[in-house]
Scaffold this motif. Sequence first.
Motif, PDB file in Angstrom:
ATOM      1  N   PRO A 119       0.825  -1.209   0.000  1.00 33.52           N
ATOM      2  CA  PRO A 119       0.000   0.000   0.000  1.00 33.52           C
ATOM      3  C   PRO A 119       0.859   1.258   0.000  1.00 33.52           C
ATOM      4  N   GLY A 120       0.423   2.237  -0.756  1.00 35.36           N
ATOM      5  CA  GLY A 120       1.135   3.509  -0.805  1.00 35.36           C
ATOM      6  C   GLY A 120       0.207   4.696  -0.940  1.00 35.36           C
ATOM      7  N   GLU A 121      -1.127   4.433  -1.002  1.00 31.58           N
ATOM      8  CA  GLU A 121      -2.109   5.492  -1.166  1.00 31.58           C
ATOM      9  C   GLU A 121      -2.949   5.626   0.096  1.00 31.58           C
ATOM     10  N   LEU A 122      -3.174   6.856   0.525  1.00 31.41           N
ATOM     11  CA  LEU A 122      -4.058   7.163   1.644  1.00 31.41           C
ATOM     12  C   LEU A 122      -5.285   7.891   1.114  1.00 31.41           C
ATOM     13  N   GLN A 123      -6.451   7.582   1.679  1.00 36.97           N
ATOM     14  CA  GLN A 123      -7.691   8.251   1.312  1.00 36.97           C
ATOM     15  C   GLN A 123      -8.404   8.689   2.576  1.00 36.97           C
ATOM     16  N   GLY A 124      -8.960   9.890   2.535  1.00 37.90           N
ATOM     17  CA  GLY A 124      -9.650  10.406   3.706  1.00 37.90           C
ATOM     18  C   GLY A 124     -10.820   9.531   4.106  1.00 37.90           C
ATOM     19  N   GLY A 125     -10.848   9.067   5.337  1.00 39.46           N
ATOM     20  CA  GLY A 125     -11.935   8.244   5.837  1.00 39.46           C
ATOM     21  C   GLY A 125     -11.900   6.803   5.391  1.00 39.46           C
ATOM     22  N   ALA A 126     -10.860   6.387   4.660  1.00 40.29           N
ATOM     23  CA  ALA A 126     -10.766   5.011   4.181  1.00 40.29           C
ATOM     24  C   ALA A 126     -10.415   4.075   5.328  1.00 40.29           C
ATOM     25  N   PRO A 127     -10.614   2.747   5.147  1.00 37.44           N
ATOM     26  CA  PRO A 127     -10.262   1.790   6.210  1.00 37.44           C
ATOM     27  C   PRO A 127      -8.788   1.887   6.592  1.00 37.44           C
ATOM     28  N   THR A 128      -8.489   1.430   7.797  1.00 44.14           N
ATOM     29  CA  THR A 128      -7.129   1.494   8.329  1.00 44.14           C
ATOM     30  C   THR A 128      -6.199   0.561   7.551  1.00 44.14           C
ATOM     31  N   ILE A 129      -4.999   1.048   7.240  1.00 46.92           N
ATOM     32  CA  ILE A 129      -3.957   0.211   6.640  1.00 46.92           C
ATOM     33  C   ILE A 129      -3.233  -0.486   7.785  1.00 46.92           C
ATOM     34  N   GLU A 130      -3.523  -1.764   7.964  1.00 52.88           N
ATOM     35  CA  GLU A 130      -2.975  -2.492   9.110  1.00 52.88           C
ATOM     36  C   GLU A 130      -1.561  -2.998   8.865  1.00 52.88           C
ATOM     37  N   ASP A 131      -1.094  -3.016   7.614  1.00 50.23           N
ATOM     38  CA  ASP A 131       0.272  -3.466   7.329  1.00 50.23           C
ATOM     39  C   ASP A 131       1.283  -2.562   8.020  1.00 50.23           C
ATOM     40  N   SER A 132       2.456  -3.136   8.304  1.00 51.75           N
ATOM     41  CA  SER A 132       3.538  -2.381   8.946  1.00 51.75           C
ATOM     42  C   SER A 132       4.645  -2.118   7.945  1.00 51.75           C
ATOM     43  N   PHE A 133       5.354  -1.000   8.138  1.00 45.78           N
ATOM     44  CA  PHE A 133       6.416  -0.568   7.245  1.00 45.78           C
ATOM     45  C   PHE A 133       7.619  -0.160   8.096  1.00 45.78           C
ATOM     46  N   GLY A 134       8.802  -0.451   7.607  1.00 37.75           N
ATOM     47  CA  GLY A 134      10.026  -0.095   8.328  1.00 37.75           C
ATOM     48  C   GLY A 134      11.051  -1.193   8.201  1.00 37.75           C
ATOM     49  N   LEU A 135      11.771  -1.459   9.297  1.00 38.08           N
ATOM     50  CA  LEU A 135      12.841  -2.447   9.300  1.00 38.08           C
ATOM     51  C   LEU A 135      12.822  -3.183  10.634  1.00 38.08           C
ATOM     52  N   GLY A 136      12.894  -4.509  10.574  1.00 35.48           N
ATOM     53  CA  GLY A 136      12.906  -5.321  11.784  1.00 35.48           C
ATOM     54  C   GLY A 136      12.121  -6.600  11.574  1.00 35.48           C
ATOM     55  N   GLU A 137      12.174  -7.471  12.553  1.00 34.62           N
ATOM     56  CA  GLU A 137      11.505  -8.764  12.464  1.00 34.62           C
ATOM     57  C   GLU A 137       9.986  -8.595  12.460  1.00 34.62           C
ATOM     58  N   GLY A 138       9.329  -9.244  11.484  1.00 35.19           N
ATOM     59  CA  GLY A 138       7.883  -9.218  11.417  1.00 35.19           C
ATOM     60  C   GLY A 138       7.289  -8.046  10.665  1.00 35.19           C
ATOM     61  N   VAL A 139       8.110  -7.149  10.092  1.00 32.49           N
ATOM     62  CA  VAL A 139       7.583  -6.016   9.335  1.00 32.49           C
ATOM     63  C   VAL A 139       6.968  -6.521   8.033  1.00 32.49           C
ATOM     64  N   SER A 140       5.779  -6.030   7.692  1.00 36.76           N
ATOM     65  CA  SER A 140       5.101  -6.501   6.480  1.00 36.76           C
ATOM     66  C   SER A 140       5.871  -6.124   5.227  1.00 36.76           C
ATOM     67  N   PHE A 141       6.323  -4.884   5.139  1.00 36.89           N
ATOM     68  CA  PHE A 141       7.052  -4.404   3.964  1.00 36.89           C
ATOM     69  C   PHE A 141       8.290  -3.653   4.457  1.00 36.89           C
ATOM     70  N   GLU A 142       9.446  -4.164   4.090  1.00 33.10           N
ATOM     71  CA  GLU A 142      10.706  -3.570   4.561  1.00 33.10           C
ATOM     72  C   GLU A 142      10.992  -2.265   3.834  1.00 33.10           C
ATOM     73  N   ARG A 143      11.211  -1.225   4.613  1.00 34.45           N
ATOM     74  CA  ARG A 143      11.625   0.085   4.120  1.00 34.45           C
ATOM     75  C   ARG A 143      12.690   0.613   5.076  1.00 34.45           C
ATOM     76  N   PRO A 144      13.965   0.208   4.901  1.00 32.88           N
ATOM     77  CA  PRO A 144      15.014   0.591   5.853  1.00 32.88           C
ATOM     78  C   PRO A 144      15.196   2.095   5.976  1.00 32.88           C
ATOM     79  N   ASP A 145      15.016   2.840   4.877  1.00 33.47           N
ATOM     80  CA  ASP A 145      15.343   4.263   4.870  1.00 33.47           C
ATOM     81  C   ASP A 145      14.097   5.130   5.029  1.00 33.47           C
ATOM     82  N   MET A 146      13.095   4.920   4.163  1.00 34.34           N
ATOM     83  CA  MET A 146      11.947   5.815   4.171  1.00 34.34           C
ATOM     84  C   MET A 146      10.718   5.089   3.614  1.00 34.34           C
ATOM     85  N   LYS A 147       9.550   5.651   3.894  1.00 32.76           N
ATOM     86  CA  LYS A 147       8.290   5.181   3.341  1.00 32.76           C
ATOM     87  C   LYS A 147       7.477   6.385   2.912  1.00 32.76           C
TER      88      LYS A 147
END
Length: 559
Positions: A308-336
Amino acid sequence: MPFTLKVSKGAGAGAEFPFDSAEARLGRTADNDIVVKDAGASRSHCRVFQKAGRFYVEDLKSANGTKLNNSVVTGVKELRSGDTITIGEVAFTFTGVDATMMAPVGNDTVLKSPLDTADTGESSEPSTDRTADFPPVDLNQTVLKAPLPNRSAPDVERERRTTTRRPSRELSDSQTSPPMRALEAGSDITGAETVPPQRALAKKDVDAMLQPVDGGTLEVKVPPALARRHAQAGVDETDDELTAADRLRARRNANKSAMGRLKYGFGQMSKPARTVTAGVGALMVLGIVGLGLWAVLPQGKKSRGAEPGELQGGAPTIEDSFGLGEGVSFERPDMKIFRFTAAGATRIVGVLHYQARDVSKDEVTVSLNGTDLGFVPPDTLDTANRELELVLPAQQIKKGDANQLLFDNVKNPPGDEPWRIWNLWLELIAIPDMGPEELVAAVKEDLERSTRFFDQRDIGPDNLFKAWKGFREAWLKMESLPARPEELYIVARSQQREMAQLLDKRCSMMLLDYQKVMSAKKADRKRGREIAEDMLRYFPTREHRCNGLARSLLEDLGM
């Protein structure tokens, strides 16, 4: 030699940056020679440098890459005047002195790039002919070995007997015996190893080979099984075919390692016992492999699909996780980066709701369309449950156009720090089209109405929530004013925070009651459902995280 970078596209188009140094660095932070204010730029993005009279561009492991004439730069690429370097939405035109125009002609030396030398495999160091250090060798000349030492007749006879013996049964026919290996290495025959003696034949084998034929003569006939054993080394043989010395040698060799002892013990078993043991071992191996696959392979989890990379006003919550570490849904070491579009006839204020963890102080920044909005708050004791809010100012939101929201870990690279954001949803609030005076008057009315709801918080279950929401709306209206009365803004902001703390406390108490009735020896699902429904009455809309928690509890209970 000097060179120039001119902004041909994007923010600051037309600006020129001349350089007379050997290198220029480009990136988003202030320590670069050219600061690129673009969401697609990394802190240290790329560099332009000259070497041996030529110019090059190098990508510094940026998150979104560097383009040279619309081609992605991998490693180092050579530059020519007129080339275009693109970082995100910003493009630079390079102008410099061409090294080939400065190279002497005729018999003079022409400068050559070190990169060209690396590509062709040639060394940049001058070659030196060292053949004069070694005298020529006549390949037809015979190389003499040292003569064998004088030996007595008994020695010669003993050597003849030992060198004609059959190789040890520990060597296969495809292997070379120790004396042959010594000769192939060019060593003297006196240093060769002695081949172990051939095993003795069993009496039954001898009787089988000597069979009478017509005329009373004997003919030697080798049984097929014995012929195969003698033709192949390493075939299992029964103990009555081995001498005592052979059995002792095999046992001694097996005791040198645990695996050897296992093999020897397996060989001493009868054929039925070996079959049973091999079957049990195969079943154990299959069981271990099956357990390993069960632990590694996902257990009925659905595919995450595209990131996911799009946000919409009032849309359902994006439950996926972003970043770096164990269990992160989508790895983004530097930025998202997230993008959203805001449409409306009036001014719009945004509120980003999200959760974060594994974040230290001043580690992750947030920016909107290139403007810094601050740092993500560091972890607390209640990090797993807290919900964070970030106000997106009306002045920074572009209506009817794409907006870029950037989370940036300032420690990666060069570090490898873990961090995570998840449960994101965007709230876009339209501000009434009023003048500054009218807006201030509307804020005062919101504050008075919210105060009345707070005084009646014990009468209705949602009055505390209404008070919090009224103070919050007053605060957001003040956020949209470029020049706002600071005292009124402080009152609205502080009251909103105080109401939020009271709501968080109420939410925590109700969750604790739910956990008590559900963790009892016999879970009271009926009472748990009643508590979850009460939470929805106290928190009727999703602006507060407790509304979403109550809905999740009801889903778990089958509602």
